[in-house]
Write a protein that holds these residues in place. Structure first.
Motif, PDB file in Angstrom:
ATOM      1  N   TRP A  88      31.932   9.605   5.791  1.00 27.02           N
ATOM      2  CA  TRP A  88      33.016   9.354   4.857  1.00 27.02           C
ATOM      3  C   TRP A  88      34.109   8.567   5.542  1.00 27.02           C
ATOM      4  O   TRP A  88      34.196   8.536   6.768  1.00 27.02           O
ATOM      5  N   MET A  89      34.919   7.925   4.730  1.00 28.84           N
ATOM      6  CA  MET A  89      36.070   7.195   5.218  1.00 28.84           C
ATOM      7  C   MET A  89      37.192   7.395   4.209  1.00 28.84           C
ATOM      8  O   MET A  89      36.958   7.340   3.008  1.00 28.84           O
ATOM      9  N   ILE A  90      38.379   7.626   4.709  1.00 31.68           N
ATOM     10  CA  ILE A  90      39.553   7.720   3.847  1.00 31.68           C
ATOM     11  C   ILE A  90      40.354   6.440   4.039  1.00 31.68           C
ATOM     12  O   ILE A  90      40.628   6.039   5.174  1.00 31.68           O
ATOM     13  N   ILE A  91      40.691   5.817   2.921  1.00 31.42           N
ATOM     14  CA  ILE A  91      41.494   4.606   2.959  1.00 31.42           C
ATOM     15  C   ILE A  91      42.755   4.824   2.130  1.00 31.42           C
ATOM     16  O   ILE A  91      42.770   5.649   1.223  1.00 31.42           O
ATOM     17  N   ASP A  92      43.797   4.101   2.449  1.00 26.53           N
ATOM     18  CA  ASP A  92      45.059   4.174   1.727  1.00 26.53           C
ATOM     19  C   ASP A  92      45.382   2.748   1.309  1.00 26.53           C
ATOM     20  O   ASP A  92      45.778   1.916   2.135  1.00 26.53           O
ATOM     21  N   VAL A  93      45.164   2.443   0.038  1.00 21.55           N
ATOM     22  CA  VAL A  93      45.214   1.063  -0.447  1.00 21.55           C
ATOM     23  C   VAL A  93      46.126   0.953  -1.668  1.00 21.55           C
ATOM     24  O   VAL A  93      46.589   1.952  -2.202  1.00 21.55           O
ATOM     25  N   ASP A  94      46.330  -0.283  -2.118  1.00 22.59           N
ATOM     26  CA  ASP A  94      47.223  -0.532  -3.253  1.00 22.59           C
ATOM     27  C   ASP A  94      46.702   0.025  -4.569  1.00 22.59           C
ATOM     28  O   ASP A  94      47.475   0.272  -5.477  1.00 22.59           O
ATOM     29  N   GLY A  95      45.409   0.201  -4.703  1.00 26.22           N
ATOM     30  CA  GLY A  95      44.879   0.735  -5.953  1.00 26.22           C
ATOM     31  C   GLY A  95      43.365   0.703  -6.000  1.00 26.22           C
ATOM     32  O   GLY A  95      42.691   0.358  -5.017  1.00 26.22           O
ATOM     33  N   HIS A  96      42.835   1.071  -7.154  1.00 26.76           N
ATOM     34  CA  HIS A  96      41.395   1.195  -7.343  1.00 26.76           C
ATOM     35  C   HIS A  96      40.653  -0.112  -7.075  1.00 26.76           C
ATOM     36  O   HIS A  96      39.584  -0.106  -6.460  1.00 26.76           O
ATOM     37  N   ASP A  97      41.202  -1.234  -7.516  1.00 29.40           N
ATOM     38  CA  ASP A  97      40.516  -2.513  -7.302  1.00 29.40           C
ATOM     39  C   ASP A  97      40.299  -2.790  -5.817  1.00 29.40           C
ATOM     40  O   ASP A  97      39.223  -3.240  -5.413  1.00 29.40           O
ATOM     41  N   ARG A  98      41.304  -2.517  -4.992  1.00 30.72           N
ATOM     42  CA  ARG A  98      41.155  -2.729  -3.544  1.00 30.72           C
ATOM     43  C   ARG A  98      40.158  -1.736  -2.962  1.00 30.72           C
ATOM     44  O   ARG A  98      39.360  -2.087  -2.091  1.00 30.72           O
ATOM     45  N   ALA A  99      40.161  -0.496  -3.428  1.00 30.05           N
ATOM     46  CA  ALA A  99      39.196   0.498  -2.947  1.00 30.05           C
ATOM     47  C   ALA A  99      37.774   0.045  -3.260  1.00 30.05           C
ATOM     48  O   ALA A  99      36.877   0.150  -2.414  1.00 30.05           O
ATOM     49  N   VAL A 100      37.552  -0.478  -4.453  1.00 30.89           N
ATOM     50  CA  VAL A 100      36.224  -0.966  -4.844  1.00 30.89           C
ATOM     51  C   VAL A 100      35.841  -2.179  -3.993  1.00 30.89           C
ATOM     52  O   VAL A 100      34.693  -2.297  -3.538  1.00 30.89           O
ATOM     53  N   GLU A 101      36.791  -3.070  -3.753  1.00 29.79           N
ATOM     54  CA  GLU A 101      36.532  -4.252  -2.924  1.00 29.79           C
ATOM     55  C   GLU A 101      36.074  -3.833  -1.521  1.00 29.79           C
ATOM     56  O   GLU A 101      35.085  -4.350  -0.987  1.00 29.79           O
ATOM     57  N   LEU A 102      36.781  -2.877  -0.922  1.00 29.61           N
ATOM     58  CA  LEU A 102      36.429  -2.426   0.422  1.00 29.61           C
ATOM     59  C   LEU A 102      35.103  -1.672   0.438  1.00 29.61           C
ATOM     60  O   LEU A 102      34.308  -1.826   1.368  1.00 29.61           O
ATOM     61  N   ALA A 103      34.842  -0.865  -0.581  1.00 34.23           N
ATOM     62  CA  ALA A 103      33.560  -0.156  -0.659  1.00 34.23           C
ATOM     63  C   ALA A 103      32.417  -1.170  -0.737  1.00 34.23           C
ATOM     64  O   ALA A 103      31.356  -0.978  -0.133  1.00 34.23           O
ATOM     65  N   GLY A 104      32.624  -2.268  -1.460  1.00 37.04           N
ATOM     66  CA  GLY A 104      31.611  -3.315  -1.532  1.00 37.04           C
ATOM     67  C   GLY A 104      31.334  -3.922  -0.169  1.00 37.04           C
ATOM     68  O   GLY A 104      30.179  -4.175   0.184  1.00 37.04           O
ATOM     69  N   GLU A 105      32.385  -4.137   0.616  1.00 33.49           N
ATOM     70  CA  GLU A 105      32.194  -4.669   1.967  1.00 33.49           C
ATOM     71  C   GLU A 105      31.452  -3.669   2.849  1.00 33.49           C
ATOM     72  O   GLU A 105      30.567  -4.039   3.611  1.00 33.49           O
ATOM     73  N   LEU A 106      31.824  -2.404   2.741  1.00 33.49           N
ATOM     74  CA  LEU A 106      31.173  -1.369   3.541  1.00 33.49           C
ATOM     75  C   LEU A 106      29.704  -1.243   3.173  1.00 33.49           C
ATOM     76  O   LEU A 106      28.855  -0.973   4.017  1.00 33.49           O
ATOM     77  N   SER A 107      29.376  -1.482   1.923  1.00 33.68           N
ATOM     78  CA  SER A 107      27.994  -1.419   1.442  1.00 33.68           C
ATOM     79  C   SER A 107      27.102  -2.472   2.100  1.00 33.68           C
ATOM     80  O   SER A 107      25.893  -2.350   2.100  1.00 33.68           O
ATOM     81  N   ALA A 108      27.718  -3.495   2.675  1.00 36.35           N
ATOM     82  CA  ALA A 108      26.966  -4.583   3.293  1.00 36.35           C
ATOM     83  C   ALA A 108      26.611  -4.312   4.751  1.00 36.35           C
ATOM     84  O   ALA A 108      26.081  -5.197   5.424  1.00 36.35           O
ATOM     85  N   ALA A 109      26.866  -3.108   5.242  1.00 38.28           N
ATOM     86  CA  ALA A 109      26.517  -2.794   6.633  1.00 38.28           C
ATOM     87  C   ALA A 109      25.035  -3.079   6.855  1.00 38.28           C
ATOM     88  O   ALA A 109      24.209  -2.821   5.983  1.00 38.28           O
ATOM     89  N   PRO A 110      24.678  -3.610   8.025  1.00 36.49           N
ATOM     90  CA  PRO A 110      23.274  -3.945   8.267  1.00 36.49           C
ATOM     91  C   PRO A 110      22.415  -2.702   8.441  1.00 36.49           C
ATOM     92  O   PRO A 110      22.878  -1.666   8.902  1.00 36.49           O
ATOM     93  N   GLY A 111      21.164  -2.860   8.067  1.00 34.38           N
ATOM     94  CA  GLY A 111      20.179  -1.799   8.228  1.00 34.38           C
ATOM     95  C   GLY A 111      18.923  -2.352   8.853  1.00 34.38           C
ATOM     96  O   GLY A 111      18.983  -3.173   9.769  1.00 34.38           O
ATOM     97  N   ALA A 112      17.767  -1.948   8.339  1.00 36.60           N
ATOM     98  CA  ALA A 112      16.484  -2.394   8.873  1.00 36.60           C
ATOM     99  C   ALA A 112      16.398  -3.917   8.823  1.00 36.60           C
ATOM    100  O   ALA A 112      16.788  -4.545   7.850  1.00 36.60           O
ATOM    101  N   GLY A 113      15.906  -4.487   9.899  1.00 33.54           N
ATOM    102  CA  GLY A 113      15.759  -5.928   9.969  1.00 33.54           C
ATOM    103  C   GLY A 113      17.077  -6.672  10.070  1.00 33.54           C
ATOM    104  O   GLY A 113      17.115  -7.894   9.939  1.00 33.54           O
ATOM    105  N   GLY A 114      18.177  -5.946  10.271  1.00 33.74           N
ATOM    106  CA  GLY A 114      19.483  -6.581  10.358  1.00 33.74           C
ATOM    107  C   GLY A 114      20.030  -7.038   9.020  1.00 33.74           C
ATOM    108  O   GLY A 114      21.081  -7.657   8.945  1.00 33.74           O
ATOM    109  N   LYS A 115      19.323  -6.716   7.944  1.00 33.41           N
ATOM    110  CA  LYS A 115      19.755  -7.137   6.609  1.00 33.41           C
ATOM    111  C   LYS A 115      20.707  -6.105   6.017  1.00 33.41           C
ATOM    112  O   LYS A 115      20.573  -4.909   6.284  1.00 33.41           O
TER     113      LYS A 115
END
Length: 135
Positions: A88-115
């Motif tokens: 888990w990660m706790i973030i303190d941001v301007d609002g829901h839109d920024r939280a969703v934006e950051l969650a989208g970036e976090l979702s891109a963490a690499p996995g198998a094959g570096g993808k």
């Protein structure tokens, strides 16, 4: 500013695009994933949006109070969904839109094959005021 909890579900959420379980990743793939997560947290720390975050071990238990003088009831380590929250990660941001934006970036963490994993993350706002009851 509003605080949000980003939950990384490894089971119990919709399947990720790169849905290879971490126990089948190479040590290099695990290292790259962990480095991405650390770099993400470091960047948010510089912007003042990072509060805290932790990886969780896969084992655990559900516990409930079962009455005075009785031992707690345990079940698990998982609920009926067999959900596994890996971190888990706790973030303190301007609002829901920024939280969703950051969650989208976090979702891109690499996995198998570096993808990118393209995993689902749960975005939960912290309760800022007690619920009101009207009769």
């Amino acid at each position: 500013m509003a605080k949000y909890l980003l939950l990384k579900h490894y089971r119990g959420a919709p399947a990720a695009v790169n849905d290879v379980p971490m126990d089948r990743w190479t040590p290099e793939e695990i290292s790259a994933h962990m480095q991405y997560m650390q770099d993400f947290a470091d960047r948010l720390e510089k912007t003042g949006e990072f509060v805290d975050g932790q990886a969780l071990a896969p084992e655990g238990s559900w516990v409930r109070y079962d009455g005075e003088g009785r031992p707690p009831v345990t079940d698990g380590p998982f609920a009926e969904t067999k959900d596994l929250i890996a971190g888990w990660m706790i973030i303190d941001v301007d609002g829901h839109d920024r939280a969703v934006e950051l969650a989208g970036e976090l979702s891109a963490a690499p996995g198998a094959g570096g993808k990118p994993i393209h995993e689902w993350l749960e975005v939960r706002p912290f309760l800022t005021a007690p619920p009101t009851v009207t009769e």
